[in-house]
Design an enzyme around this catalytic site. Structure first.
Site, PDB file in Angstrom:
ATOM      1  N   CYS A 113      35.215  37.443  28.765  1.00 52.39           N
ATOM      2  CA  CYS A 113      34.701  38.985  29.277  1.00 52.39           C
ATOM      3  C   CYS A 113      34.401  39.972  28.357  1.00 52.39           C
ATOM      4  O   CYS A 113      33.946  40.908  28.500  1.00 52.39           O
ATOM      5  CB  CYS A 113      35.827  39.432  30.003  1.00 52.39           C
ATOM      6  SG  CYS A 113      36.301  38.472  31.406  1.00 52.39           S
ATOM      7  N   HIS A 246      35.634  46.967  30.202  1.00 51.34           N
ATOM      8  CA  HIS A 246      35.453  45.606  30.945  1.00 51.34           C
ATOM      9  C   HIS A 246      35.967  45.846  32.411  1.00 51.34           C
ATOM     10  O   HIS A 246      37.119  46.522  32.321  1.00 51.34           O
ATOM     11  CB  HIS A 246      36.171  44.583  30.286  1.00 51.34           C
ATOM     12  CG  HIS A 246      36.170  43.443  31.202  1.00 51.34           C
ATOM     13  ND1 HIS A 246      35.267  42.806  31.701  1.00 51.34           N
ATOM     14  CD2 HIS A 246      37.311  42.573  31.489  1.00 51.34           C
ATOM     15  CE1 HIS A 246      35.369  41.730  32.672  1.00 51.34           C
ATOM     16  NE2 HIS A 246      37.029  41.610  32.406  1.00 51.34           N
ATOM     17  N   ASN A 276      35.766  41.281  39.150  1.00 49.07           N
ATOM     18  CA  ASN A 276      35.559  41.219  37.658  1.00 49.07           C
ATOM     19  C   ASN A 276      34.413  40.335  37.457  1.00 49.07           C
ATOM     20  O   ASN A 276      34.516  38.900  37.795  1.00 49.07           O
ATOM     21  CB  ASN A 276      37.039  40.592  37.001  1.00 49.07           C
ATOM     22  CG  ASN A 276      36.812  40.181  35.605  1.00 49.07           C
ATOM     23  OD1 ASN A 276      35.977  40.347  35.057  1.00 49.07           O
ATOM     24  ND2 ASN A 276      38.274  39.992  35.055  1.00 49.07           N
TER      25      ASN A 276
HETATM   26  O1  UT7 Z   1      39.180  39.683  32.564  1.00 47.15           O
HETATM   27  C1  UT7 Z   1      40.758  39.591  32.462  1.00 47.15           C
HETATM   28  C2  UT7 Z   1      41.100  39.007  33.685  1.00 47.15           C
HETATM   29  N1  UT7 Z   1      42.249  39.159  33.900  1.00 47.15           N
HETATM   30  C3  UT7 Z   1      42.886  40.292  34.406  1.00 47.15           C
HETATM   31  O2  UT7 Z   1      42.378  41.223  34.825  1.00 47.15           O
HETATM   32  C4  UT7 Z   1      44.247  40.049  35.261  1.00 47.15           C
HETATM   33  C5  UT7 Z   1      45.315  41.280  34.573  1.00 47.15           C
HETATM   34  N2  UT7 Z   1      46.490  41.190  35.548  1.00 47.15           N
HETATM   35  C6  UT7 Z   1      46.461  41.798  36.748  1.00 47.15           C
HETATM   36  O3  UT7 Z   1      45.806  42.467  37.208  1.00 47.15           O
HETATM   37  C7  UT7 Z   1      47.731  41.630  37.571  1.00 47.15           C
HETATM   38  O4  UT7 Z   1      48.728  40.720  36.853  1.00 47.15           O
HETATM   39  C8  UT7 Z   1      47.462  40.677  38.869  1.00 47.15           C
HETATM   40  C9  UT7 Z   1      46.665  41.462  39.599  1.00 47.15           C
HETATM   41  C10 UT7 Z   1      46.778  39.498  38.532  1.00 47.15           C
HETATM   42  C11 UT7 Z   1      48.815  40.449  39.556  1.00 47.15           C
HETATM   43  O5  UT7 Z   1      49.510  41.305  40.016  1.00 47.15           O
HETATM   44  P1  UT7 Z   1      51.110  41.595  39.548  1.00 47.15           P
HETATM   45  O6  UT7 Z   1      51.713  42.865  39.958  1.00 47.15           O
HETATM   46  O7  UT7 Z   1      51.199  41.024  38.001  1.00 47.15           O
HETATM   47  O8  UT7 Z   1      51.748  40.457  40.441  1.00 47.15           O
HETATM   48  P2  UT7 Z   1      52.370  38.935  40.355  1.00 47.15           P
HETATM   49  O9  UT7 Z   1      51.471  38.005  39.834  1.00 47.15           O
HETATM   50  O10 UT7 Z   1      53.608  39.429  39.547  1.00 47.15           O
HETATM   51  O11 UT7 Z   1      52.589  38.707  41.840  1.00 47.15           O
HETATM   52  C12 UT7 Z   1      53.438  39.537  42.562  1.00 47.15           C
HETATM   53  C13 UT7 Z   1      53.659  38.894  44.106  1.00 47.15           C
HETATM   54  C14 UT7 Z   1      53.914  37.235  44.059  1.00 47.15           C
HETATM   55  O12 UT7 Z   1      54.863  37.044  45.132  1.00 47.15           O
HETATM   56  P3  UT7 Z   1      56.398  36.967  44.904  1.00 47.15           P
HETATM   57  O13 UT7 Z   1      56.583  35.707  43.902  1.00 47.15           O
HETATM   58  O14 UT7 Z   1      56.778  38.387  44.227  1.00 47.15           O
HETATM   59  O15 UT7 Z   1      56.776  36.646  46.288  1.00 47.15           O
HETATM   60  C15 UT7 Z   1      52.355  36.637  44.104  1.00 47.15           C
HETATM   61  O16 UT7 Z   1      52.867  35.171  44.616  1.00 47.15           O
HETATM   62  O17 UT7 Z   1      52.250  38.969  44.632  1.00 47.15           O
HETATM   63  C16 UT7 Z   1      51.921  37.565  45.081  1.00 47.15           C
HETATM   64  N3  UT7 Z   1      50.470  37.483  45.208  1.00 47.15           N
HETATM   65  C17 UT7 Z   1      49.517  37.715  46.123  1.00 47.15           C
HETATM   66  N4  UT7 Z   1      49.903  38.336  47.462  1.00 47.15           N
HETATM   67  C18 UT7 Z   1      48.885  38.679  48.056  1.00 47.15           C
HETATM   68  C19 UT7 Z   1      49.751  37.050  43.991  1.00 47.15           C
HETATM   69  N5  UT7 Z   1      48.312  37.157  44.496  1.00 47.15           N
HETATM   70  C20 UT7 Z   1      48.640  37.555  45.482  1.00 47.15           C
HETATM   71  C21 UT7 Z   1      47.106  37.848  46.387  1.00 47.15           C
HETATM   72  N6  UT7 Z   1      47.731  38.312  47.623  1.00 47.15           N
HETATM   73  N7  UT7 Z   1      45.833  37.639  46.118  1.00 47.15           N
END
Ligand code: UT7
Length: 319
Positions: A113, A246, A276
């Site tokens: 990225c 980005h 993204n």
């Molecule tokens: O170019 C760089 C690219 N990468 C990025 O920009 C990613 C940077 N990171 C982020 O933006 C965030 O970490 C995410 C958006 C990817 C995830 O957000 P989070 O607040 O860190 O969520 P998490 O991974 O801690 O997941 C929380 C919950 C989980 O469920 P449980 O275990 O609490 O029951 C996940 O399974 O959200 C669930 N989850 C979803 N639910 C609905 C994960 N993805 C999804 C989804 N829809 N798409």
């Protein structure tokens, strides 16, 4: 000898695909979850068979037309991509062929990225050295090809697209400062840990990410490298007209702006409509903002990228 951006173009494939549409296609997600965690509402997805060089071709044609140049005027083509058409030849050479340019220096840059910021910096240095006069710098991605559509934590975040700029030699500065960094120690938090060997895929051919580790890393280095680049140009971050980080996640954009004390009305945001798009995200956002006449000639624009590797970098320029 300085370099200036003289033409900008971009291209998004197909129709915008909404969060609701992803849920309808069977991904266990919701518009509410994606919007609240990322700010993403839509992304564009390439058709089967549509490649990074195809998307890059459309963006390049638009950038060349904006610069009033023919493809044959270009003596350097750099494509930033992590989703190349082939293992080789480079996507830059394939794009060169589609543009009917013969003889220009052409190569790809792999910095995920941060790729566009890396490519623009390299082009600036080629022009600064006097060896090249007119560069085409492209960020182009079909990230949908490396997504595991059963992994809801990653597949909803990304989109496809391309952006391009023409960078020309000039006697007055356009690019004011650049700053690039990497730390491979963090390779494991965002990767596609696979390869092709003896006709077989070895390892895992899909994007894997520790979302929270990436989030923290991105916010820290985007602000740091943005400040570093402004300092290198002798301009306080309050002196820039526009910040284009980005486009990874709305919360990352907001946190970066807050850390740099740049108000959100000076930040270009397209992640809500593009998702993204990796190396394409910054030139796509730049092109959209210039076409909407938000960014105007004479204004100072700071680009800041971060991506797998980990890599990060910034470019400050006057349009
Ligand atoms: O170019 C760089 C690219 N990468 C990025 O920009 C990613 C940077 N990171 C982020 O933006 C965030 O970490 C995410 C958006 C990817 C995830 O957000 P989070 O607040 O860190 O969520 P998490 O991974 O801690 O997941 C929380 C919950 C989980 O469920 P449980 O275990 O609490 O029951 C996940 O399974 O959200 C669930 N989850 C979803 N639910 C609905 C994960 N993805 C999804 C989804 N829809 N798409």
């Amino acid at each position: 000898m300085f370099s200036r951006i003289t033409g900008i173009g971009s291209f998004l494939p197909g129709q915008a695909v909404s969060n609701h549409e992803l849920a309808r296609r069977g991904i266990a997600t919701s518009d509410e979850w994606i919007t609240s965690r990322t700010g993403i509402g839509f992304r564009h997805l390439a058709e089967n068979g549509e490649t990074s060089s195809d998307l890059g071709l459309e963006a390049s044609r638009r950038a060349l037309s904006a610069a009033g140049l023919e493809a044959s005027d270009i003596d350097l083509i750099i494509v930033a991509t992590s989703t190349p058409d082939y293992i080789f030849p480079s996507t830059a050479c394939l794009l060169q062929s589609k543009l009917s340019n013969h003889g220009a220096t052409a190569f790809d840059v792999q910095a995920v990225c941060s790729g566009f910021v890396y490519a623009l910096t390299i082009a600036d240095k080629f022009i600064h050295s006097g060896s090249h006069k007119r560069a085409l710098v492209v960020g182009s991605e079909v990230f949908s090809r490396i997504l595991d559509w059963s992994d809801r934590a990653t597949c909803v975040l990304f989109g496809d697209g391309a952006g391009a700029v023409v960078l020309e030699a000039s006697d007055r500065p356009g690019i004011l400062a650049t700053s690039l960094h990497a730390d491979g120690a963090h390779h494991g938090i965002l990767s596609v840990p696979g390869s092709v060997c003896n006709g077989k895929v070895i390892g895992d051919p899909f994007l894997r990410m520790d979302g929270q580790a990436v989030f923290k890393f991105a916010v820290r280095v985007l602000a740091e490298v943005g400040e570093e680049c402004c300092a290198a140009a002798g301009i306080p971050s309050a002196g820039i007209d526009w910040l284009i980080p980005h486009q990874a996640n709305m919360r990352i954009l907001e946190a970066t702006a807050r850390k740099m004390k740049v108000p959100m009305d000076k930040v270009i945001v397209t992640v809500d409509r593009h998702g993204n798009t990796s190396a394409a995200s910054i030139p796509l956002a730049l092109d959209e903002a210039v076409r909407e006449r938000r960014i105007r000639a004479g204004q100072k624009v700071l680009l800041a990228g971060v991506g797998g590797g980990f890599t990060w970098g910034a470019v400050l320029f006057e349009l």
